[in-house]
Motif scaffolding. Structure first.
Motif, short mmCIF file in Angstrom:
data_model
loop_
_atom_site.label_atom_id
_atom_site.label_comp_id
_atom_site.label_asym_id
_atom_site.label_seq_id
_atom_site.Cartn_x
_atom_site.Cartn_y
_atom_site.Cartn_z
N ARG A 104 0.82 -1.22 0.00
CA ARG A 104 0.00 0.00 0.00
C ARG A 104 0.85 1.27 0.00
NH1 ARG A 104 -4.22 -1.67 4.70
NH2 ARG A 104 -5.08 -3.54 3.70
N GLY A 105 1.80 1.32 -0.91
CA GLY A 105 2.60 2.55 -1.06
C GLY A 105 3.68 2.73 -0.02
N THR A 106 3.84 1.77 0.91
CA THR A 106 4.93 1.90 1.89
C THR A 106 6.01 0.87 1.56
OG1 THR A 106 3.93 0.31 3.39
CG2 THR A 106 3.38 2.64 3.74
N GLU A 107 7.24 1.17 1.96
CA GLU A 107 8.35 0.25 1.70
C GLU A 107 9.08 -0.09 2.98
OE1 GLU A 107 10.94 1.64 -1.38
OE2 GLU A 107 9.44 1.14 -2.90
N ARG A 108 9.55 -1.30 3.05
CA ARG A 108 10.35 -1.76 4.19
C ARG A 108 11.55 -2.49 3.63
NH1 ARG A 108 5.14 -1.65 5.16
NH2 ARG A 108 4.37 -1.06 7.21
N ARG A 109 12.69 -2.37 4.28
CA ARG A 109 13.92 -2.92 3.69
C ARG A 109 14.65 -3.83 4.67
NH1 ARG A 109 17.57 -1.06 -0.47
NH2 ARG A 109 16.01 0.51 -0.95
N ALA A 110 15.12 -4.95 4.18
CA ALA A 110 16.04 -5.81 4.94
C ALA A 110 17.30 -5.94 4.11
CB ALA A 110 15.41 -7.17 5.20
N GLU A 111 18.44 -5.65 4.71
CA GLU A 111 19.66 -5.48 3.93
C GLU A 111 20.53 -6.74 3.88
OE1 GLU A 111 20.92 -2.05 6.01
OE2 GLU A 111 20.18 -0.68 4.47
N ASN A 112 21.25 -6.81 2.77
CA ASN A 112 22.33 -7.79 2.63
C ASN A 112 21.92 -9.25 2.73
OD1 ASN A 112 24.10 -5.77 2.26
ND2 ASN A 112 25.51 -6.37 3.89
N PHE A 113 21.27 -9.71 1.72
CA PHE A 113 20.94 -11.14 1.62
C PHE A 113 21.65 -11.70 0.39
CE2 PHE A 113 17.87 -9.68 4.51
CZ PHE A 113 17.43 -10.78 5.22
N ARG A 114 22.14 -12.92 0.53
CA ARG A 114 22.81 -13.55 -0.60
C ARG A 114 21.79 -14.37 -1.38
NH1 ARG A 114 28.04 -17.48 -0.26
NH2 ARG A 114 27.40 -18.87 -1.94
N ILE A 115 21.76 -14.16 -2.68
CA ILE A 115 20.84 -14.93 -3.53
C ILE A 115 21.32 -16.37 -3.66
CG2 ILE A 115 19.94 -15.23 -5.87
CD1 ILE A 115 19.90 -12.28 -6.25
N VAL A 116 20.44 -17.31 -3.39
CA VAL A 116 20.74 -18.73 -3.62
C VAL A 116 19.71 -19.26 -4.62
CG1 VAL A 116 20.84 -21.01 -2.55
CG2 VAL A 116 21.67 -19.02 -1.28
N ARG A 153 10.67 -6.73 -3.84
CA ARG A 153 11.57 -6.65 -5.00
C ARG A 153 13.00 -6.75 -4.47
NH1 ARG A 153 10.29 -0.98 -4.22
NH2 ARG A 153 12.26 0.12 -3.85
N LEU A 154 13.90 -7.15 -5.35
CA LEU A 154 15.31 -7.25 -4.97
C LEU A 154 16.01 -6.00 -5.47
CD1 LEU A 154 16.06 -10.96 -6.05
CD2 LEU A 154 15.03 -10.12 -3.93
N GLU A 155 16.92 -5.48 -4.68
CA GLU A 155 17.76 -4.36 -5.13
C GLU A 155 19.19 -4.72 -4.82
OE1 GLU A 155 16.81 -0.57 -3.47
OE2 GLU A 155 14.95 -0.39 -4.62
N PRO A 156 20.13 -4.27 -5.66
CA PRO A 156 21.53 -4.56 -5.34
C PRO A 156 21.82 -4.05 -3.93
CG PRO A 156 21.34 -3.56 -7.51
CD PRO A 156 19.98 -3.50 -6.91
N ALA A 157 22.56 -4.80 -3.14
CA ALA A 157 22.80 -4.41 -1.74
C ALA A 157 23.41 -3.01 -1.71
CB ALA A 157 23.73 -5.42 -1.09
N ARG A 158 22.85 -2.18 -0.83
CA ARG A 158 23.34 -0.79 -0.76
C ARG A 158 24.71 -0.73 -0.12
NH1 ARG A 158 18.15 2.65 1.21
NH2 ARG A 158 18.75 1.73 3.18
N ILE A 159 24.91 -1.63 0.88
CA ILE A 159 26.17 -1.60 1.62
C ILE A 159 27.11 -2.60 0.98
CG2 ILE A 159 27.19 -1.84 3.91
CD1 ILE A 159 24.33 -1.66 5.02
N GLN A 171 29.93 -6.04 5.41
CA GLN A 171 29.27 -7.26 4.95
C GLN A 171 28.51 -7.94 6.08
OE1 GLN A 171 29.05 -8.96 1.88
NE2 GLN A 171 29.59 -6.94 1.13
N VAL A 172 28.98 -7.73 7.31
CA VAL A 172 28.28 -8.33 8.45
C VAL A 172 27.24 -7.33 8.94
CG1 VAL A 172 28.55 -9.40 10.70
CG2 VAL A 172 30.43 -9.47 9.06
N PRO A 173 25.98 -7.62 8.73
CA PRO A 173 24.98 -6.63 9.08
C PRO A 173 24.76 -6.55 10.59
CG PRO A 173 23.98 -8.57 8.11
CD PRO A 173 25.43 -8.84 8.19
N ALA A 174 24.25 -5.44 11.04
CA ALA A 174 23.91 -5.30 12.46
C ALA A 174 22.81 -6.30 12.79
CB ALA A 174 23.44 -3.89 12.74
N ALA A 175 22.65 -6.55 14.08
CA ALA A 175 21.71 -7.58 14.52
C ALA A 175 20.31 -7.36 13.97
CB ALA A 175 21.66 -7.62 16.03
N LEU A 176 19.80 -6.17 14.15
CA LEU A 176 18.44 -5.92 13.70
C LEU A 176 18.49 -5.21 12.36
CD1 LEU A 176 16.72 -4.77 16.98
CD2 LEU A 176 16.03 -6.69 15.58
N PRO A 177 17.75 -5.75 11.39
CA PRO A 177 17.71 -5.08 10.10
C PRO A 177 17.09 -3.68 10.26
CG PRO A 177 16.50 -7.16 10.06
CD PRO A 177 16.84 -6.88 11.47
#
Ligand SMILES: Nc1nc2c(c(=O)[nH]1)N[C@H]1C(S)=C(S)[C@@H](COP(=O)(O)OP(=O)(O)OC[C@H]3O[C@@H](n4cnc5c(=O)[nH]c(N)nc54)[C@H](O)[C@@H]3O)O[C@H]1N2
Ligand SMILES: Nc1nc2c(c(=O)[nH]1)N[C@H]1C(S)=C(S)[C@@H](COP(=O)(O)OP(=O)(O)OC[C@H]3O[C@@H](n4cnc5c(=O)[nH]c(N)nc54)[C@H](O)[C@@H]3O)O[C@H]1N2
Ligand SMILES: [Mo]
Length: 788
Positions: free
Chosen positions: A717-729, A769-775, A781-787
């Motif tokens: 509904r027009g809002t976005e949420r992001r979880a960073e740094n996932f490796r595609i398998v 949707r997938l986006e190239p990792a920003r970081i 490469q090691v993300p903080a505990a909470l996305p």
């Protein structure tokens, strides 16, 4: 006590991916269970503890709600049960020195794995307003803080009392009585995020929200569907029951977007033959698109209708439909059938991603079976249209009379080991009036009738500043709930958050203005009260109630049992200086209940049907089975007194261009938000968790390659949420369907995206949707505990 706990978060750069397994359990499972047990408990304690799991006079395994067999093996547990036990019976400790050393801000940068690995909580702790560190607090002062908060409220609905499903019947019963004594029904529980859709659909259609089969039924069925469930990881002991069913001639059909190892092939570690040869469990694997199950079951309904018209029959009947049963015990057939006729096969094929051949073959399996069971778990309950999906499952079973006959029925496979019992005890924001009437009669007060908040409503109310006090009876609310950031902010809006816990987790760090940690006994531990050692009881997935008794010395002398915490608090809030109940509060002798749990069982017997001679019947090994009218006598306690066919418009998920439907699920090395280890052995993922499983063609079409690092962006509904740094398998999953682990991805699940009727967050269908990792830098490469 030296802690060998890890000093670092999971280092995702160590992640490796190998070919997924097609077999589950076997020797590697036993080896892995032993490794984790030895690390956490040492050799002697491992043997002592594991030998008592699920034994007649031992404790109930907190790994899952799967029932125990009457004839128990010496080792009646599984790899993942052993891990759950080790996690609780660990020798590692989180003491006041630990909290003096680490600030809350520091602990927040640690991941779920690190926090859990630190060990058992030992002392009540408080976080004062504005403080950086927790400090120890005495039990009296801690309970007085809560009591004061309750007294200060303008309205009882300013308090919320969450429950996770490990809480015993006795603790749950006194807890709900406390809450209703306070004057609210704000009793959200983990079930709201779990099997609520099953409860909603089953109460409407068959009049009771529980499964209708026993282990014996499962072992004697001719056809078993396992839909939206990964038993090899989450209910490993179920595989032994499926193996027996198979030996007795059952056919097994698995319905899942992922080819889960345990479902395909099972090596029973408890028999020599099992470890050498194993059993091919699944006859047909239907690799369905996420959310396509309603379409499949409507398709199966249509198939049966066509076969009925063609003059065919179900074994034991002269027609396909069980007309006697339908006429005498059901309503609504005609409108169901006319709805089926409107559904187009093209839509069914599109929604399921299956071929007509596969659907027809499954229809033929139904036609060949005189007794069919459908088992399911989260793959069916956590979608927007989960309740209609489950209603359509019931429709198909009713057509052939498959409810309330041997070897047939509905089998929602529960998660937490006592989640079903907690609900029986009244942990529910909207218990029926009949329950309230009995409660009031027993305790001479008037419990509130207005419905309370479920999990999502509680988060909204906290967000909107309507809640002052949040109490968690177990669980890890901030990580289990959807929309992690929104939930964290909501909790921060309260004046006091209280967590009654065994282990450290993020809910101790996402707090209100002040916070309490109240450390409690786990199920493995001896619970000694004034009248002696206590037992508690639990109810499994098949409505069997039995006793559980811990043997281990408690992790610390400062622990208080859940029952004692509740009773001490209730006594403080509800009695005057002379110990008499205050007017309008439940007339319970709280301190006696605390001292002797059998007195709580007497009250349970008086308030809840099916608990006659409770104390006596739990002396029997294996306890007793609660009544279930459809199972016992084909009675349906719906308003019409009949089982209901329902007609449900077909719904399914349409994947928008360039987007994927993400399901959030469990790895093999976790228990919900507790992360035991870094591997998901059966799926070939090792040393890390931030992976997203994507269909190979999707990977290419979206412009990526296997191994690329991406961010997951959810759109709602027009809002976005992001979880960073996932490796595609690249993984075997239907086109358009992806998967990643919970709770790292809970940040993506929109608070307002819930199942119709049941309100369960749609954790199995998040549009991303997938986006190239920003970081991209190496150190990031090691993300903080909470996305974020
Ligand atoms: N070891 C261990 N045991 C556990 C738990 C744990 O975390 N660890 N958790 C406990 C709890 S609380 C619960 S509720 C249960 C959870 O048990 P499960 O429901 O088995 O857990 P999930 O990992 O969520 O797996 C959901 C399964 O559904 C499939 N699925 C996803 N979407 C769909 C769909 O649209 N249709 C179909 N047909 N399938 C789909 C997924 O591929 C996956 O196989 O396990 C309990 N037992
Ligand atoms: N995205 C996404 N979200 C989900 C799900 C999903 O599939 N996807 N699944 C949902 C489901 S099915 C469920 S059931 C919920 C689970 O939600 P919860 O039940 O809230 O979460 P758990 O991780 O099981 O809770 C673990 C914590 O419970 C405490 N604990 C353990 N044993 C005891 C005990 O004996 N007594 C007490 N008092 N505390 C104890 C420990 O402190 C531990 O840290 O999560 C839900 N959230
Ligand atoms: Mo669950």
């Amino acid at each position: 006590m030296a802690s060998k706990a890890p000093r670092n978060n999971i280092d995702e750069s160590q992640l490796t991916v190998s070919k997924p397994k097609t077999k589950a359990v076997g020797i590697p499972a036993v080896a892995n269970a032993l490794k984790i047990s030895l690390e956490q408990m040492g050799p002697l304690r491992s043997v002592q503890t594991l030998m008592a799991v699920n034994q007649v006079d031992g404790f109930d395994c907190m790994g899952c709600a799967w029932p125990e067999h009457e004839k128990r093996n010496a080792a009646e547990f599984c790899e993942n049960g052993a891990k759950a036990v080790a996690e609780e019976a660990t020798r590692r400790r989180v003491s006041p020195e630990f909290f003096a050393r680490y600030s809350v801000a520091d602990l927040k940068t640690r991941d779920d794995y690190w926090l859990g690995q630190q060990g058992r909580l030992t002392h009540p702790m408080v976080l004062d307003e504005g403080a950086t560190h927790y400090r120890p607090i005495g039990w009296d002062d801690a309970l007085e803080l809560i009591a004061q908060e309750l007294r200060d409220m303008d309205h009882p609905d300013q308090s919320v009392f969450y429950t996770s499903g490990r809480t015993s019947n006795e603790a749950a019963f006194v807890y709900q009585l406390l809450v209703r004594g306070v004057g609210t029904n704000n009793l959200p529980d983990c079930s709201n995020m779990c099997h609520e859709s099953s409860g909603s659909a089953l109460v409407e259609t068959i009049g009771i929200g529980k499964g209708s089969v026993s282990l014996k039924d499962l072992e004697t069925a001719s056809l078993i569907f396992v839909a939206g469930q990964n038993p090899g990881t989450n209910h490993p002991r179920m595989l032994s029951a499926l193996e027996k069913a198979k030996k007795n001639g059952a056919a097994i059909v698995s319905i899942n977007p992922l080819p889960e190892a345990g479902l395909l092939h099972f090596e029973n570690p408890q028999t020599i033959a099992g470890t050498l040869v194993g059993t091919q469990l699944t006859d047909d694997f239907l690799q369905i698109r996420a959310g396509g199950d309603q379409a499949l079951f409507q398709g199966l309904g249509k198939y049966l209708l066509d076969a009925e018209r063609a003059g065919r029959n179900t074994p034991g009947l002269s027609t396909v439909f069980d007309h006697d049963f339908i006429r005498q015990q059901t309503v609504g057939l005609d409108s169901y059938l006319s709805q089926l006729e409107q559904v187009e096969w093209d839509d069914i094929v599109e929604a399921t991603g299956l071929t007509m051949e596969q659907i027809n073959a499954t229809g033929e399996r139904l036609l060949a079976s005189g007794s069919t069971i459908v088992c399911w778990a989260m793959g069916l309950t956590q979608h927007k249209h989960s309740v209609p999906t489950l209603r359509d499952v019931v429709n198909v079973l009713l057509l052939q009379g498959n409810i309330g006959k041997p070897g047939a029925g509905v089998c929602p496979v529960r998660g937490h080991s006592n989640v079903q019992g907690d609900r029986t005890m009244g942990i529910f924001e909207r218990m029926p009036d009949a329950f309230h009437d009995r409660l009031d009669q027993e305790f001479h007060f008037r419990s509130p009738r207005a419905h309370g908040y479920d999990t999502v409503a509680a988060i909204r109310a906290m967000r909107d500043g309507k809640v002052r006090l949040f109490v968690g009876m177990g669980g890890n609310f901030v990580r289990a709930a959807p929309d992690s950031d929104a939930t964290e902010k909501a909790l921060a809006n309260t004046r006091l958050t209280v967590q009654i816990s065994t282990k450290l987790n993020h809910s101790h760090l996402s707090t209100g203005k002040r916070a309490l940690i109240l450390p409690t006994l786990g199920r493995t531990e001896r619970d000694t009260q004034r009248s002696g050692d206590q037992r508690v009881t639990v109810e499994d997935s098949m409505s069997a109630v039995h006793a559980s008794r811990g043997r281990l010395k408690p992790a610390s002398e400062h622990l208080m049992s859940e029952v004692a915490i509740v009773c001490n608090l209730a006594h403080r809030v509800f009695t005057d200086a002379d110990g008499h109940p205050l007017p309008g509060t439940p007339a319970a002798d709280w301190l006696s209940l605390r001292d002797d749990y059998s007195l709580i069982r007497e009250h349970i017997e008086a308030v809840i049907d099916g608990f006659e001679n409770f104390e006596e019947r739990i002396q029997h090994p294996g306890g007793f089975v609660l009544p279930h009218p459809p199972r016992d006598s084909r009675e349906f306690k719906t308003p019409s007194g009949k089982a209901h066919f329902t007609s449900n418009a077909l719904e399914y998920l349409r994947v928008p261009p360039g987007r994927l439907i993400l399901q959030t699920l469990r790895s093999h090395d976790q228990y919900n938000t507790t992360i035991y280890g870094k591997d998901d052995r059966y799926r070939g993922i090792h040393g890390g968790r931030r992976v997203v499983l994507v269909n190979e063609a999707d990977v290419t079409e979206l412009g990526y390659a296997d191994g690329d690092m991406v961010d997951l962006v959810s759109e709602f509904r027009g809002t976005e949420r992001r979880a960073e740094n996932f490796r595609i398998v690249s993984y075997s999953t239907p086109k358009g369907c992806a998967a990643a682990y919970y709770p790292e991805t809970n940040v993506l699940v929109p608070l307002d995206s819930v199942a119709d009727t049941s309100g369960t967050p749609t954790s199995k269908s998040v549009v991303v949707r997938l986006e190239p990792a920003r970081i991209k830098t190496a150190e990031n490469q090691v993300p903080a505990a909470l996305p974020h």
